[in-house]
Structure formats: C-alpha cells, structure tokens
Enzyme design. Structure first.
Site, PDB file in Angstrom:
ATOM      1  N   GLN A 128      31.404  -4.691  69.739  1.00 40.72           N
ATOM      2  CA  GLN A 128      31.234  -3.561  70.637  1.00 40.72           C
ATOM      3  C   GLN A 128      31.245  -4.084  72.080  1.00 40.72           C
ATOM      4  O   GLN A 128      30.951  -5.256  72.321  1.00 40.72           O
ATOM      5  CB  GLN A 128      29.903  -2.853  70.370  1.00 40.72           C
ATOM      6  CG  GLN A 128      29.775  -2.259  68.986  1.00 40.72           C
ATOM      7  CD  GLN A 128      29.190  -3.209  67.970  1.00 40.72           C
ATOM      8  OE1 GLN A 128      29.169  -4.423  68.172  1.00 40.72           O
ATOM      9  NE2 GLN A 128      28.716  -2.675  66.866  1.00 40.72           N
ATOM     10  N   ASP A 151      32.385   1.925  71.501  1.00 40.02           N
ATOM     11  CA  ASP A 151      31.043   2.136  72.063  1.00 40.02           C
ATOM     12  C   ASP A 151      31.058   2.145  73.588  1.00 40.02           C
ATOM     13  O   ASP A 151      30.243   1.500  74.250  1.00 40.02           O
ATOM     14  CB  ASP A 151      30.073   1.067  71.546  1.00 40.02           C
ATOM     15  CG  ASP A 151      29.846   1.155  70.047  1.00 40.02           C
ATOM     16  OD1 ASP A 151      30.398   2.081  69.429  1.00 40.02           O
ATOM     17  OD2 ASP A 151      29.141   0.306  69.502  1.00 40.02           O
ATOM     18  N   ASP A 172      33.638   5.365  68.024  1.00 39.40           N
ATOM     19  CA  ASP A 172      32.243   5.689  68.354  1.00 39.40           C
ATOM     20  C   ASP A 172      31.984   5.595  69.858  1.00 39.40           C
ATOM     21  O   ASP A 172      30.943   5.091  70.285  1.00 39.40           O
ATOM     22  CB  ASP A 172      31.292   4.739  67.615  1.00 39.40           C
ATOM     23  CG  ASP A 172      31.517   4.711  66.117  1.00 39.40           C
ATOM     24  OD1 ASP A 172      32.065   5.686  65.577  1.00 39.40           O
ATOM     25  OD2 ASP A 172      31.158   3.702  65.476  1.00 39.40           O
ATOM     26  N   ARG A 226      31.171  10.775  63.528  1.00 35.10           N
ATOM     27  CA  ARG A 226      30.659  10.339  62.233  1.00 35.10           C
ATOM     28  C   ARG A 226      29.176  10.016  62.398  1.00 35.10           C
ATOM     29  O   ARG A 226      28.741   9.590  63.476  1.00 35.10           O
ATOM     30  CB  ARG A 226      31.418   9.125  61.714  1.00 35.10           C
ATOM     31  CG  ARG A 226      31.312   7.874  62.565  1.00 35.10           C
ATOM     32  CD  ARG A 226      32.001   6.710  61.869  1.00 35.10           C
ATOM     33  NE  ARG A 226      32.079   5.522  62.712  1.00 35.10           N
ATOM     34  CZ  ARG A 226      32.574   4.362  62.300  1.00 35.10           C
ATOM     35  NH1 ARG A 226      33.017   4.235  61.058  1.00 35.10           N
ATOM     36  NH2 ARG A 226      32.631   3.326  63.113  1.00 35.10           N
ATOM     37  N   TRP A 228      25.844   8.111  62.521  1.00 33.98           N
ATOM     38  CA  TRP A 228      25.329   6.751  62.575  1.00 33.98           C
ATOM     39  C   TRP A 228      24.005   6.658  61.817  1.00 33.98           C
ATOM     40  O   TRP A 228      23.662   5.628  61.250  1.00 33.98           O
ATOM     41  CB  TRP A 228      25.185   6.329  64.036  1.00 33.98           C
ATOM     42  CG  TRP A 228      24.726   4.930  64.268  1.00 33.98           C
ATOM     43  CD1 TRP A 228      24.791   3.875  63.400  1.00 33.98           C
ATOM     44  CD2 TRP A 228      24.131   4.411  65.451  1.00 33.98           C
ATOM     45  NE1 TRP A 228      24.281   2.737  63.971  1.00 33.98           N
ATOM     46  CE2 TRP A 228      23.862   3.031  65.247  1.00 33.98           C
ATOM     47  CE3 TRP A 228      23.796   4.970  66.692  1.00 33.98           C
ATOM     48  CZ2 TRP A 228      23.275   2.223  66.204  1.00 33.98           C
ATOM     49  CZ3 TRP A 228      23.230   4.161  67.659  1.00 33.98           C
ATOM     50  CH2 TRP A 228      22.969   2.803  67.410  1.00 33.98           C
TER      51      TRP A 228
END
Length: 245
Positions: A128, A151, A172, A226, A228
């Site tokens: 990330q 991220d 994400d 989605r 986490w």
C-alpha cells in the site's frame, strides 16, 4: 510539528486567487521554504503555499488550522498549482499511516486547493502507499486532488468532508476504520481494475461513508467497494456511475 524537509520545484505565476489575510507563506516567494518549517510558526492559524512541487512527506500536528494552495480557481481542483508528492510505501514506512505523503494528526484541519500524490505506483501485491492519511476529525478538504494506486486516501478517524475534489487509484483507494466521511460534488476515478472503497467499520456504530452528487468513473473493471470489516457501510447517492463499474 512536521516531517522531513522537502525539495521544491517552482512554477510560474499566472492569474491566481488572493492570499488570505495574515497567512504564513510557504515557497520560493514565501517566508518559509517548506510547509514543515512553516508549521512550527504558530503566529497565525492560516498558511498559504505558493505554486510549486514539494517533494517529501509532511505531517500536520497542529489543530484548527487552514492550509491554502495557490490556484486559479478556488472552487475546483482544476486550477491547483501546488503539489505535495512522495513515493513511500507502507512496507518501507512501517504502517499505512506512516507512508502518507500528507498526514493529518490533529483535529480541525482544513486543506484548500492542494494536489497530494503518492507516486510509489508499484503492483498492489508489493505494498500500500497512501497519499493522504487523516487520523483526526473535524477535517475538511476542498478543491484538492489526491492521487495514488492502492489505498490512496486513508480516511481513518472522525468526521471528514471532501468537496469539489478529485480522488484516484484502483485498489481500495478510499478506506479507513472509525470515520464518517462525506464526499460531495467530486470526481472519484479508477485507474485500473479494483475497488473504490474499503470500509473497515467493525461494529454497529454510527460511522459511514457517503459519496454524494459525485462522479465515479475511469478505466478497468471496478466495484464501488468491498468490505474490509464485517460492518462495512458505504452509501452512494445522487451520483453518476461510469460503465466500468
């Protein structure tokens, strides 16, 4: 007060929005060469950053301040002339938050017309890499451009608003755990296949993510989000959703 020193590349000036009265100035035409140095000056709660590219991480640990970037249009990110950039992955920094190009660690911080980028850009399996990490509430982000890959935005703690801004990535790229965030009249752009949001809400609490009156578009085959954690909650309303979703 702030993180390591930064290297500055200046940009030429054109028609810009005025400097706020009493602002502490940063950049080649300012009092301080870096935002990190300026944040140690507490003579004002307002900071103004002149046009340029500022390379290196910065941490904001002073409460109730406003930081303005030079721009030709205060009502949008499209005229921004200030960029903070770094290429630090979480695998090197030691945590997601520590990898942030800009890290907000105090309440009541407001950012205006800043571009914030993490250009690490390696395959997501490697790490990330956060552009903006917000670890305190009563936070406002207006006319900002926040870019990364995985991220990008760690909206982690407290109440937060993002208005007339741009956020991009593809895995994400809007995520966090104990925050309520409101993204409004903004562009959320996917730059590859993946997921826009990853809510880490872990209990039946009052936290939520809302994307309101915004555009979600881009490249790749993408999903709006989605989970986490088990209680993930994301609301998309009154928004335009691209065909790649």
């Amino acid at each position: 007060m702030a993180s390591s020193s930064t290297k500055i590349t200046t940009a030429t000036q054109s028609s810009t929005v005025g400097i706020p009265t009493g602002a502490i100035t940063v950049g080649s035409r300012g009092k301080y060469s870096t935002l990190a140095a300026a944040l140690k000056d507490t003579s004002s709660n307002v900071y103004y950053v002149y046009a340029g590219t500022y390379t290196g991480q910065v941490a904001i640990s002073r409460s109730n301040i406003a930081i303005y970037g030079e721009t030709t249009s205060a009502a949008s990110y499209t005229g921004n002339k200030v960029t903070f950039t770094a290429a630090v992955p979480a695998s090197q920094a030691g945590s997601n938050d520590a990898s942030g190009t800009a890290r907000v660690l105090a309440t009541g911080v407001k950012l205006y017309n800043l571009n914030i980028a993490n250009t690490y850009g390696k395959p997501v399996s490697q790490s990330q890499a956060i552009a903006l990490s917000v670890q305190a509430g009563q936070f406002g982000c207006y006319g900002c451009k926040i870019t990364g890959t995985q991220d990008t935005l760690l909206a982690n703690v407290g109440t937060q608003i993002y208005a007339k801004s741009y956020i991009s990535g593809y895995v994400d790229f809007i995520f966090g755990q104990t925050a309520s965030i409101w993204i409004t009249k903004s562009v959320n752009e996917t730059t590859g296949s993946g997921y826009v949001t990853a809510s880490g809400r872990s209990s039946n609490d009052a936290y939520y993510y809302v994307i309101d009156q915004s555009t979600i578009q881009g490249t790749g085959s993408s999903y709006l989000g989605r989970p986490w954690r088990n209680y993930a909650r994301v609301i998309v309303q009154k928004s335009t959703i691209g065909s790649n979703m």
